[in-house]
Design a protein around this motif. Sequence first.
Motif, mmCIF file in Angstrom:
data_model
loop_
_atom_site.group_PDB
_atom_site.id
_atom_site.type_symbol
_atom_site.label_atom_id
_atom_site.label_comp_id
_atom_site.label_asym_id
_atom_site.label_seq_id
_atom_site.Cartn_x
_atom_site.Cartn_y
_atom_site.Cartn_z
ATOM 1 N N LEU A 114 0.904 -1.184 -0.017
ATOM 2 C CA LEU A 114 -0.096 -0.189 0.043
ATOM 3 C C LEU A 114 0.785 1.398 0.076
ATOM 4 C CD1 LEU A 114 -2.730 -1.154 2.462
ATOM 5 C CD2 LEU A 114 -3.093 -0.934 0.030
ATOM 6 N N MET A 115 1.865 1.173 0.770
ATOM 7 C CA MET A 115 2.953 2.519 0.746
ATOM 8 C C MET A 115 3.546 2.638 -0.457
ATOM 9 S SD MET A 115 2.507 4.070 3.603
ATOM 10 C CE MET A 115 3.792 5.063 3.380
ATOM 11 N N ASN A 116 4.071 1.702 -1.175
ATOM 12 C CA ASN A 116 4.452 1.816 -2.569
ATOM 13 C C ASN A 116 3.424 2.363 -3.714
ATOM 14 O OD1 ASN A 116 7.141 0.901 -1.917
ATOM 15 N ND2 ASN A 116 6.822 -1.280 -2.428
ATOM 16 N N LYS A 117 2.394 1.734 -3.424
ATOM 17 C CA LYS A 117 1.145 2.284 -4.296
ATOM 18 C C LYS A 117 0.979 3.709 -4.113
ATOM 19 C CE LYS A 117 -2.027 2.086 -7.442
ATOM 20 N NZ LYS A 117 -1.725 1.857 -8.777
ATOM 21 N N LEU A 118 1.092 4.246 -2.969
ATOM 22 C CA LEU A 118 0.918 5.487 -2.429
ATOM 23 C C LEU A 118 1.862 6.342 -3.126
ATOM 24 C CD1 LEU A 118 -0.905 7.610 -0.683
ATOM 25 C CD2 LEU A 118 0.921 7.348 1.092
ATOM 26 N N VAL A 119 3.261 6.038 -2.725
ATOM 27 C CA VAL A 119 4.163 6.777 -3.440
ATOM 28 C C VAL A 119 4.550 6.687 -4.858
ATOM 29 C CG1 VAL A 119 5.445 6.719 -1.217
ATOM 30 C CG2 VAL A 119 6.045 5.055 -3.194
ATOM 31 N N LEU A 120 4.018 5.699 -5.628
ATOM 32 C CA LEU A 120 4.186 5.762 -6.851
ATOM 33 C C LEU A 120 3.048 6.462 -7.552
ATOM 34 C CD1 LEU A 120 5.517 1.830 -7.106
ATOM 35 C CD2 LEU A 120 6.519 3.782 -7.849
ATOM 36 N N SER A 121 1.912 6.501 -6.976
ATOM 37 C CA SER A 121 0.768 7.024 -7.943
ATOM 38 C C SER A 121 0.059 8.267 -7.273
ATOM 39 C CB SER A 121 -0.223 5.731 -7.965
ATOM 40 O OG SER A 121 -0.718 5.578 -6.448
ATOM 41 N N SER A 122 0.460 8.689 -6.027
ATOM 42 C CA SER A 122 -0.289 10.009 -5.413
ATOM 43 C C SER A 122 0.638 11.169 -5.298
ATOM 44 C CB SER A 122 -0.832 9.346 -4.007
ATOM 45 O OG SER A 122 -1.812 8.041 -4.033
ATOM 46 N N TYR A 123 1.701 10.972 -5.741
ATOM 47 C CA TYR A 123 2.790 12.233 -5.561
ATOM 48 C C TYR A 123 3.277 12.786 -6.631
ATOM 49 C CZ TYR A 123 2.188 11.499 -0.458
ATOM 50 O OH TYR A 123 1.560 11.429 0.798
ATOM 51 N N ASP A 124 2.715 12.279 -8.052
ATOM 52 C CA ASP A 124 3.252 12.930 -9.388
ATOM 53 C C ASP A 124 4.919 12.677 -9.240
ATOM 54 O OD1 ASP A 124 2.709 13.861 -12.001
ATOM 55 O OD2 ASP A 124 3.190 16.010 -11.088
ATOM 56 N N PHE A 125 5.303 11.463 -8.924
ATOM 57 C CA PHE A 125 6.730 11.397 -8.786
ATOM 58 C C PHE A 125 6.917 10.591 -10.209
ATOM 59 C CE2 PHE A 125 10.679 9.382 -7.547
ATOM 60 C CZ PHE A 125 11.370 10.593 -7.036
ATOM 61 N N GLN A 163 15.509 16.845 -9.140
ATOM 62 C CA GLN A 163 14.513 17.918 -9.745
ATOM 63 C C GLN A 163 12.909 17.973 -9.290
ATOM 64 O OE1 GLN A 163 16.455 20.641 -9.937
ATOM 65 N NE2 GLN A 163 18.331 19.357 -10.080
ATOM 66 N N GLU A 164 12.670 16.639 -9.071
ATOM 67 C CA GLU A 164 11.272 16.318 -8.922
ATOM 68 C C GLU A 164 10.373 17.136 -7.973
ATOM 69 O OE1 GLU A 164 9.094 14.089 -10.391
ATOM 70 O OE2 GLU A 164 10.238 13.189 -12.075
ATOM 71 N N SER A 165 9.425 17.657 -8.297
ATOM 72 C CA SER A 165 8.664 18.690 -7.340
ATOM 73 C C SER A 165 8.365 17.803 -6.047
ATOM 74 C CB SER A 165 7.704 19.298 -8.008
ATOM 75 O OG SER A 165 6.667 18.292 -8.431
ATOM 76 N N ALA A 166 8.211 16.716 -6.229
ATOM 77 C CA ALA A 166 7.542 15.778 -5.160
ATOM 78 C C ALA A 166 8.590 15.943 -3.837
ATOM 79 C CB ALA A 166 7.309 14.466 -5.419
ATOM 80 N N LEU A 167 9.762 15.833 -4.108
ATOM 81 C CA LEU A 167 10.881 15.879 -3.106
ATOM 82 C C LEU A 167 10.672 17.114 -2.336
ATOM 83 C CD1 LEU A 167 14.108 14.752 -5.275
ATOM 84 C CD2 LEU A 167 12.627 13.285 -3.727
ATOM 85 N N GLY A 168 9.950 18.091 -2.474
ATOM 86 C CA GLY A 168 9.631 19.223 -1.716
ATOM 87 C C GLY A 168 8.410 18.948 -0.717
ATOM 88 N N ASN A 169 7.830 17.843 -1.029
ATOM 89 C CA ASN A 169 6.810 17.510 -0.349
ATOM 90 C C ASN A 169 7.188 16.620 1.010
ATOM 91 O OD1 ASN A 169 4.140 16.454 1.245
ATOM 92 N ND2 ASN A 169 3.297 16.228 -0.992
ATOM 93 N N PRO A 170 7.205 16.986 2.370
ATOM 94 C CA PRO A 170 7.606 16.224 3.578
ATOM 95 C C PRO A 170 6.865 15.143 3.442
ATOM 96 C CG PRO A 170 6.394 18.396 4.531
ATOM 97 C CD PRO A 170 6.648 18.285 2.677
ATOM 98 N N TRP A 171 5.580 14.885 3.180
ATOM 99 C CA TRP A 171 4.692 13.871 3.390
ATOM 100 C C TRP A 171 5.108 12.778 2.465
ATOM 101 C CZ3 TRP A 171 2.009 12.902 7.367
ATOM 102 C CH2 TRP A 171 1.392 14.236 7.898
ATOM 103 N N PHE A 172 5.536 13.383 1.237
ATOM 104 C CA PHE A 172 6.298 11.977 -0.007
ATOM 105 C C PHE A 172 7.406 11.421 0.754
ATOM 106 C CE2 PHE A 172 9.400 11.446 -3.289
ATOM 107 C CZ PHE A 172 8.721 10.292 -3.957
ATOM 108 N N VAL A 173 8.424 12.441 1.122
ATOM 109 C CA VAL A 173 9.718 11.884 1.625
ATOM 110 C C VAL A 173 9.260 10.862 2.783
ATOM 111 C CG1 VAL A 173 11.828 12.776 2.770
ATOM 112 C CG2 VAL A 173 10.914 14.050 1.095
#
Length: 407
Positions: free
Chosen positions: A121-132, A317-327
């Motif tokens: 579930l966590m992998n699905k979340l980071v792969l499909s919900s944060y535009d990474f 340079q991915e914008s998702a890296l600026g999101n602490p929840w994604f990290v």
Amino acid sequence: QEAKGRLDRFETEKRRAIPSSSTTCDGIEVRADAKAWDAGGKAWQEGFEVDLGADRSVGERNRRGYPSYPSLQSNGNLVRQAHAIDVRTTGSKGTSEAEKSRRGQIVSGSAYCFASAGMVLMNKLVLSSYDFHAPNALLFYQTAVCLALVMISKVTGMVKTEPLSLKIVKVWFPVNLIFVGMLWSSFISLQLVGVAMVTVLKNLANIITICGDTLIYNRRYNVKVWLSLFLMVVSAVCGSLTDLTFTSKGYVYQLLNCCFTAFYSLHLRSVMDKVKTVTTNKSSLSEFSMVYYNNLLSLPLMFLLAWYFGEIPGALQESALGNPWFVCAATFSGVLGFGISFASLWFLSQTTATTYSLVGSLNKIPLAVLGILLFNTPTTISNLASIFVGLAAGVLFVRAKQTGVQK
């Protein structure tokens, strides 16, 4: 008959021991009063029934907390313990240890289910919900997190691993290539396919594995095993035809993942025999040694994958890296990857391999439901029916395989 005779002698010595402080039975000193004998005798009989019914070894029945009076080994031979026992303490202690064992099974099983389902579930979340858009770079990061945790655990003495050895690397590297392919294809397919369909399609790896077992290791399976495999194929085909989010690319990667998974399982058996000749104690690699070598050798390969697909240095340079929840989510998924190793070993130490496999198969049912609900996956009644037929086939497969091997 011999077992019944021992139980009769146990009862006879019970009556003799009550007036006095101690007696012996089959060379074992026992001391008890009437109440202690009742408690100890009941616990021993329960332990005997567990042995007789579940074909458990002496070590297993002792681990479950039953008194160590005459035990029934898994080969059916009675053995007597060579040490003295005090039934006054053994009876109550046996009950206490049995309760502790049951709690351990529940807690360890829950931890295993949480880590296993949580990882997906966590992998699905980071792969499909944060535009990474750099899945290979993300896989590299998770592997680095897992390796760091293994190293920390090794330094602090929490786990023991085989020292880094060039001889082991040479033997282990081929299976590690398959391991990387398995993780990589799983990552890409999970990004494109819904969680529920991924759990169903993963069952197809069992078909390749069973065919490999038959052709390579000359194993034979009964009709129940093949029936469950047939149901897996039917559910996968029907599920794909009714999947509203169907993507050919995602399904190709998932089928590729099934091949890598089966090849890893089949090849690992032969490698485990070879690696025994180069380890320090001439034994198989432990679970954490495999985690250590797999992650260590995978890092440079995953870096090459990220470079080949143009994710380096663009991933930084991915914008998702600026999101602490994604990290946090990406890091936590790496932690769960490490936690699965701990939870698996813990659960296996508390239960049998059959229960471990069955719980893992049953755990796919809530995982599929959560995948549909949490990620708002569009579905239909026919698609849901196909999914649950596939999940039921997985459970049937585990049960049938336990009794379906004919060497």
